[in-house]
Design a protein around this motif. Structure first.
Motif, PDB file in Angstrom:
ATOM      1  N   GLY A  48       7.077  -9.360   2.728  1.00  0.00           N
ATOM      2  CA  GLY A  48       6.775  -7.989   2.348  1.00  0.00           C
ATOM      3  C   GLY A  48       5.350  -7.627   2.718  1.00  0.00           C
ATOM      4  N   GLY A  49       4.764  -6.694   1.995  1.00  0.00           N
ATOM      5  CA  GLY A  49       3.401  -6.258   2.255  1.00  0.00           C
ATOM      6  C   GLY A  49       2.362  -7.184   1.665  1.00  0.00           C
ATOM      7  N   THR A  50       2.789  -8.159   0.881  1.00  0.00           N
ATOM      8  CA  THR A  50       1.886  -9.011   0.123  1.00  0.00           C
ATOM      9  C   THR A  50       0.741  -9.609   0.927  1.00  0.00           C
ATOM     10  N   PRO A  51       0.999 -10.273   2.050  1.00  0.00           N
ATOM     11  CA  PRO A  51      -0.112 -10.902   2.753  1.00  0.00           C
ATOM     12  C   PRO A  51      -1.177  -9.901   3.213  1.00  0.00           C
ATOM     13  N   MET A 107       9.515  -3.465  -5.336  1.00  0.00           N
ATOM     14  CA  MET A 107       8.086  -3.445  -5.044  1.00  0.00           C
ATOM     15  C   MET A 107       7.381  -2.354  -5.816  1.00  0.00           C
ATOM     16  N   THR A 108       6.053  -2.469  -5.849  1.00  0.00           N
ATOM     17  CA  THR A 108       5.193  -1.516  -6.541  1.00  0.00           C
ATOM     18  C   THR A 108       4.097  -1.071  -5.592  1.00  0.00           C
ATOM     19  N   VAL A 109       3.883   0.225  -5.535  1.00  0.00           N
ATOM     20  CA  VAL A 109       2.751   0.771  -4.790  1.00  0.00           C
ATOM     21  C   VAL A 109       1.641   1.001  -5.804  1.00  0.00           C
ATOM     22  N   ALA A 165       0.831  -1.205   0.000  1.00  0.00           N
ATOM     23  CA  ALA A 165       0.000   0.000   0.000  1.00  0.00           C
ATOM     24  C   ALA A 165       0.865   1.254   0.000  1.00  0.00           C
ATOM     25  N   VAL A 166       1.980   1.184   0.709  1.00  0.00           N
ATOM     26  CA  VAL A 166       2.948   2.289   0.763  1.00  0.00           C
ATOM     27  C   VAL A 166       4.347   1.688   0.832  1.00  0.00           C
ATOM     28  N   LYS A 167       5.335   2.478   0.440  1.00  0.00           N
ATOM     29  CA  LYS A 167       6.716   2.004   0.534  1.00  0.00           C
ATOM     30  C   LYS A 167       7.266   2.389   1.899  1.00  0.00           C
TER      31      LYS A 167
END
Length: 87
Positions: free
Chosen positions: A56-59, A16-18, A6-8
């Motif tokens: 990472g933020g994935t889950p 990664m990609t936001v 959602a954010v870096k």
């Protein structure tokens, strides 16, 4: 590592990609499925998986449907061991 958040985070060193666009993730999953199919062509079907770790933020960022889709990409092509370490 699936590169979506959602954010870096300031400390993040990951590729990664936001994005807030669900279709970006859906397109990525379609390409991931193609890549896994190519790997299975070389490795053979039904290889045993004993560990699968998503970081990472994935889950937190993928929808429940996208998480299931991602898991099924692997579960349909590989044998997930009953005692596999999944996190």
């Amino acid at each position: 590592h699936l590169p979506f958040c959602a954010v870096k985070c300031l400390y993040c060193g990951c590729n990664m990609t936001v994005t807030r666009r669900a279709e970006t993730i859906d397109n990525y999953l379609a390409l991931l499925e193609r890549e896994v199919d190519m790997a299975v062509t070389e490795l053979g079907e039904g290889k045993r998986v004993t560990q699968m770790h998503w970081g990472g933020g994935t889950p937190n960022y993928l929808s429940e449907g996208q998480l299931w889709r991602c898991f099924e990409i692997f579960a349909k092509r590989f044998q997930i061991a009953p005692d596999a370490e999944l996190s």
